[in-house]
Design a protein around this motif. Sequence first.
Motif, PDB file in Angstrom:
ATOM      1  N   ASP A 159       0.835  -1.207   0.000  1.00 35.08           N
ATOM      2  CA  ASP A 159       0.000   0.000   0.000  1.00 35.08           C
ATOM      3  C   ASP A 159       0.868   1.256   0.000  1.00 35.08           C
ATOM      4  O   ASP A 159       0.595   2.214  -0.734  1.00 35.08           O
ATOM      5  CB  ASP A 159      -0.927  -0.017   1.224  1.00 35.08           C
ATOM      6  N   TRP A 160       1.927   1.242   0.793  1.00 34.63           N
ATOM      7  CA  TRP A 160       2.822   2.407   0.842  1.00 34.63           C
ATOM      8  C   TRP A 160       3.530   2.587  -0.498  1.00 34.63           C
ATOM      9  O   TRP A 160       3.596   3.704  -1.039  1.00 34.63           O
ATOM     10  CB  TRP A 160       3.850   2.232   1.960  1.00 34.63           C
ATOM     11  N   VAL A 161       4.060   1.493  -1.058  1.00 34.75           N
ATOM     12  CA  VAL A 161       4.752   1.566  -2.346  1.00 34.75           C
ATOM     13  C   VAL A 161       3.803   2.045  -3.438  1.00 34.75           C
ATOM     14  O   VAL A 161       4.149   2.892  -4.275  1.00 34.75           O
ATOM     15  CB  VAL A 161       5.359   0.198  -2.709  1.00 34.75           C
ATOM     16  N   ALA A 162       2.574   1.518  -3.442  1.00 36.04           N
ATOM     17  CA  ALA A 162       1.598   1.875  -4.474  1.00 36.04           C
ATOM     18  C   ALA A 162       1.266   3.366  -4.433  1.00 36.04           C
ATOM     19  O   ALA A 162       1.137   4.012  -5.488  1.00 36.04           O
ATOM     20  CB  ALA A 162       0.327   1.044  -4.292  1.00 36.04           C
ATOM     21  N   LYS A 163       1.135   3.908  -3.258  1.00 35.05           N
ATOM     22  CA  LYS A 163       0.840   5.340  -3.143  1.00 35.05           C
ATOM     23  C   LYS A 163       2.008   6.175  -3.663  1.00 35.05           C
ATOM     24  O   LYS A 163       1.806   7.255  -4.230  1.00 35.05           O
ATOM     25  CB  LYS A 163       0.518   5.682  -1.695  1.00 35.05           C
ATOM     26  N   GLU A 164       3.234   5.678  -3.470  1.00 38.32           N
ATOM     27  CA  GLU A 164       4.404   6.377  -3.991  1.00 38.32           C
ATOM     28  C   GLU A 164       4.472   6.298  -5.519  1.00 38.32           C
ATOM     29  O   GLU A 164       4.885   7.241  -6.183  1.00 38.32           O
ATOM     30  CB  GLU A 164       5.688   5.773  -3.394  1.00 38.32           C
ATOM     31  N   LYS A 165       4.041   5.157  -6.078  1.00 39.99           N
ATOM     32  CA  LYS A 165       4.187   4.908  -7.517  1.00 39.99           C
ATOM     33  C   LYS A 165       3.008   5.424  -8.343  1.00 39.99           C
ATOM     34  O   LYS A 165       3.157   5.670  -9.547  1.00 39.99           O
ATOM     35  CB  LYS A 165       4.352   3.398  -7.768  1.00 39.99           C
ATOM     36  N   GLY A 166       1.849   5.535  -7.745  1.00 44.46           N
ATOM     37  CA  GLY A 166       0.692   6.028  -8.481  1.00 44.46           C
ATOM     38  C   GLY A 166      -0.225   4.917  -8.952  1.00 44.46           C
ATOM     39  O   GLY A 166       0.030   3.725  -8.742  1.00 44.46           O
ATOM     40  N   LYS A 167      -1.304   5.284  -9.629  1.00 45.02           N
ATOM     41  CA  LYS A 167      -2.316   4.317 -10.063  1.00 45.02           C
ATOM     42  C   LYS A 167      -1.884   3.629 -11.364  1.00 45.02           C
ATOM     43  O   LYS A 167      -0.902   3.985 -11.986  1.00 45.02           O
ATOM     44  CB  LYS A 167      -3.654   5.016 -10.234  1.00 45.02           C
ATOM     45  N   GLY A 168      -2.682   2.604 -11.751  1.00 45.43           N
ATOM     46  CA  GLY A 168      -2.392   1.875 -12.982  1.00 45.43           C
ATOM     47  C   GLY A 168      -1.221   0.926 -12.860  1.00 45.43           C
ATOM     48  O   GLY A 168      -0.482   0.708 -13.820  1.00 45.43           O
ATOM     49  N   LEU A 169      -1.050   0.307 -11.686  1.00 43.47           N
ATOM     50  CA  LEU A 169       0.085  -0.585 -11.451  1.00 43.47           C
ATOM     51  C   LEU A 169      -0.221  -2.016 -11.876  1.00 43.47           C
ATOM     52  O   LEU A 169      -1.372  -2.472 -11.828  1.00 43.47           O
ATOM     53  CB  LEU A 169       0.459  -0.588  -9.964  1.00 43.47           C
ATOM     54  N   GLU A 170       0.815  -2.728 -12.267  1.00 48.34           N
ATOM     55  CA  GLU A 170       0.739  -4.178 -12.399  1.00 48.34           C
ATOM     56  C   GLU A 170       1.447  -4.785 -11.203  1.00 48.34           C
ATOM     57  O   GLU A 170       2.629  -4.517 -10.970  1.00 48.34           O
ATOM     58  CB  GLU A 170       1.392  -4.670 -13.689  1.00 48.34           C
ATOM     59  N   ALA A 171       0.723  -5.587 -10.441  1.00 45.66           N
ATOM     60  CA  ALA A 171       1.309  -6.330  -9.325  1.00 45.66           C
ATOM     61  C   ALA A 171       1.712  -7.690  -9.877  1.00 45.66           C
ATOM     62  O   ALA A 171       0.854  -8.487 -10.279  1.00 45.66           O
ATOM     63  CB  ALA A 171       0.316  -6.481  -8.191  1.00 45.66           C
ATOM     64  N   HIS A 172       3.013  -7.946  -9.921  1.00 40.68           N
ATOM     65  CA  HIS A 172       3.525  -9.178 -10.529  1.00 40.68           C
ATOM     66  C   HIS A 172       4.024 -10.102  -9.428  1.00 40.68           C
ATOM     67  O   HIS A 172       5.015  -9.806  -8.739  1.00 40.68           O
ATOM     68  CB  HIS A 172       4.657  -8.854 -11.502  1.00 40.68           C
ATOM     69  N   LEU A 173       3.337 -11.222  -9.240  1.00 38.72           N
ATOM     70  CA  LEU A 173       3.676 -12.165  -8.189  1.00 38.72           C
ATOM     71  C   LEU A 173       4.747 -13.119  -8.702  1.00 38.72           C
ATOM     72  O   LEU A 173       4.489 -13.959  -9.564  1.00 38.72           O
ATOM     73  CB  LEU A 173       2.433 -12.948  -7.755  1.00 38.72           C
ATOM     74  N   ASP A 174       5.946 -12.945  -8.205  1.00 36.86           N
ATOM     75  CA  ASP A 174       7.028 -13.840  -8.596  1.00 36.86           C
ATOM     76  C   ASP A 174       7.830 -14.225  -7.370  1.00 36.86           C
ATOM     77  O   ASP A 174       7.417 -13.950  -6.239  1.00 36.86           O
ATOM     78  CB  ASP A 174       7.885 -13.226  -9.708  1.00 36.86           C
ATOM     79  N   ALA A 175       8.950 -14.885  -7.573  1.00 34.14           N
ATOM     80  CA  ALA A 175       9.729 -15.369  -6.430  1.00 34.14           C
ATOM     81  C   ALA A 175      11.083 -15.841  -6.916  1.00 34.14           C
ATOM     82  O   ALA A 175      11.306 -16.014  -8.115  1.00 34.14           O
ATOM     83  CB  ALA A 175       9.001 -16.539  -5.747  1.00 34.14           C
ATOM     84  N   GLN A 176      11.992 -16.045  -5.966  1.00 32.04           N
ATOM     85  CA  GLN A 176      13.191 -16.818  -6.267  1.00 32.04           C
ATOM     86  C   GLN A 176      12.779 -18.284  -6.170  1.00 32.04           C
ATOM     87  O   GLN A 176      13.153 -19.012  -5.267  1.00 32.04           O
ATOM     88  CB  GLN A 176      14.307 -16.492  -5.283  1.00 32.04           C
ATOM     89  N   GLY A 177      11.960 -18.698  -7.135  1.00 40.14           N
ATOM     90  CA  GLY A 177      11.399 -20.039  -7.090  1.00 40.14           C
ATOM     91  C   GLY A 177       9.979 -20.025  -7.616  1.00 40.14           C
ATOM     92  O   GLY A 177       9.698 -19.434  -8.654  1.00 40.14           O
ATOM     93  N   GLU A 178       9.060 -20.642  -6.885  1.00 41.62           N
ATOM     94  CA  GLU A 178       7.679 -20.823  -7.322  1.00 41.62           C
ATOM     95  C   GLU A 178       6.706 -20.044  -6.432  1.00 41.62           C
ATOM     96  O   GLU A 178       6.549 -20.358  -5.247  1.00 41.62           O
ATOM     97  CB  GLU A 178       7.318 -22.312  -7.293  1.00 41.62           C
ATOM     98  N   PRO A 179       6.025 -19.028  -6.979  1.00 39.26           N
ATOM     99  CA  PRO A 179       5.096 -18.216  -6.175  1.00 39.26           C
ATOM    100  C   PRO A 179       3.948 -19.003  -5.563  1.00 39.26           C
ATOM    101  O   PRO A 179       3.399 -18.590  -4.533  1.00 39.26           O
ATOM    102  CB  PRO A 179       4.574 -17.192  -7.186  1.00 39.26           C
ATOM    103  N   LEU A 180       3.557 -20.127  -6.165  1.00 34.89           N
ATOM    104  CA  LEU A 180       2.449 -20.897  -5.598  1.00 34.89           C
ATOM    105  C   LEU A 180       2.818 -21.585  -4.289  1.00 34.89           C
ATOM    106  O   LEU A 180       1.951 -22.137  -3.622  1.00 34.89           O
ATOM    107  CB  LEU A 180       1.947 -21.937  -6.608  1.00 34.89           C
ATOM    108  N   LEU A 181       4.097 -21.539  -3.898  1.00 37.34           N
ATOM    109  CA  LEU A 181       4.466 -22.016  -2.573  1.00 37.34           C
ATOM    110  C   LEU A 181       4.018 -21.041  -1.485  1.00 37.34           C
ATOM    111  O   LEU A 181       3.993 -21.397  -0.307  1.00 37.34           O
ATOM    112  CB  LEU A 181       5.982 -22.235  -2.468  1.00 37.34           C
ATOM    113  N   TYR A 182       3.680 -19.812  -1.888  1.00 37.15           N
ATOM    114  CA  TYR A 182       3.213 -18.843  -0.893  1.00 37.15           C
ATOM    115  C   TYR A 182       1.885 -19.328  -0.316  1.00 37.15           C
ATOM    116  O   TYR A 182       0.920 -19.527  -1.059  1.00 37.15           O
ATOM    117  CB  TYR A 182       3.046 -17.470  -1.540  1.00 37.15           C
ATOM    118  N   PRO A 183       1.804 -19.538   0.986  1.00 40.83           N
ATOM    119  CA  PRO A 183       0.604 -20.153   1.561  1.00 40.83           C
ATOM    120  C   PRO A 183      -0.651 -19.285   1.482  1.00 40.83           C
ATOM    121  O   PRO A 183      -1.756 -19.794   1.639  1.00 40.83           O
ATOM    122  CB  PRO A 183       1.002 -20.420   3.016  1.00 40.83           C
ATOM    123  N   TYR A 184      -0.482 -17.981   1.248  1.00 39.04           N
ATOM    124  CA  TYR A 184      -1.635 -17.084   1.178  1.00 39.04           C
ATOM    125  C   TYR A 184      -1.849 -16.550  -0.237  1.00 39.04           C
ATOM    126  O   TYR A 184      -2.313 -15.427  -0.425  1.00 39.04           O
ATOM    127  CB  TYR A 184      -1.427 -15.896   2.127  1.00 39.04           C
TER     128      TYR A 184
END
Length: 419
Positions: A159-184
């Motif tokens: 939320d803090w980063v988004a307010k700094e960057k502005g609207k129209g963002l792409e949130a890209h879920l990635d990882a050093q590995g596999e993002p689907l390991l994220y339990p949430y």
Amino acid sequence: MIRLKLPNSYFEEHDDIIRLVWRRTLIADYEKKELERAIKRKFRISPEIKVEEGYLIINTDNEEVEKFVAFFIQNYLGDRLRNRFTRRKIVYIHEGMNVPLLGYNAFGLIDRGTNLIQVRGSTGCNLSCIFCSVDEGPYSRTRNLDFVVDVDYLMKWFDWVAKEKGKGLEAHLDAQGEPLLYPYIVELVQELRSHPHVSVISMQSNGVLLDEKLVEELAEAGLDRVNLSIHSLDPEKAKMLMGMKNYDLNHVLEMAEALVNAGIDVLIAPVIIFGINDNEAEAFIEFARRIGAGKRWPALGFQNYVPYKFGRNPVIAKPVPFKEFYEWLRMLEEKTGMRPLVLKPHHFGMHPRPFIPLAFKRGEVVKAEVVLPGRMEGEMLAKARNRLIQVINTQAKVGDKIKVRIVRTRHGIYVGTQV
């Protein structure tokens, strides 16, 4: 007879071990004897313990035993939590730890000066691709630890980063590995979908952990696109490239089609190793066309194999200069009519945005507090000015106050050495 199952979890029995599987990707082991001893000390009874259909079965009608065992398991969960696939210990990062989520490339948020923000909720991978740039997965020889970031804390920083960057963002879920390991992962997509600054939610994945239920959940949560890592359409070659004998290519191909049918766009993203899988390019294109990939964005994102210092660089993989790689892609465009294959940021709606201001300058010496162990030998994580710093070649311990010389600041990822 007590049948115990904790929220978002189930039990497995492995010889004398009772294993709690929490949110599909995390595990914690308890010796059956230690559970029996704890019950005996507390209640002066010796009930039989076993697992059936995911439930912990305790041979007693005393409801207080159920409450006690549930408390016992949850009380020791934090110390025993491990990644189900890498088997590495998990450090669970939450707001109470006051660990910054900017500055480190393994978890948290990364701003590379565009309207795309990388969101990394966890580390670790279920595969061990032979060309992995960060030596991830079950067979890693360098990674010693995994992290999971609490979803509410991750969203607070986003939320803090988004307010700094502005609207129209792409949130890209990635990882050093596999993002689907994220339990949430589903909850994270839901939270991002409701964020007023987010227009697109995309995710990297190898697709192995997808199933019909999870695909539907991700679609309902609002996921827009999956960049799916499929490196061969030959089952045996795919197993070799993915570094896992049990890799099920057919399942991943079925999940690619399921994603499209659920309304999630798919980009097929093979890493091309010339002499190994470049001859499959047209087959990848045909597969993408058949399933209807690339409705809103490009259908394919061929990647050129690049060796990395801390990655796995197999002998069979011979790097090809990018000039030749792009010539190869243009030839494919002409031959197949599939465009674009030479991808540019504008194909994804990416454009430059001001960086979040750097907290440090290269060469600067700062006072920092060591707050976490790192993922590799000789690495620790320190914080200063509300940023994380990866401190390399150090013997410092958590809690130490040290001086750090900043040696890298690119894209707000800070690396330093102890002075």
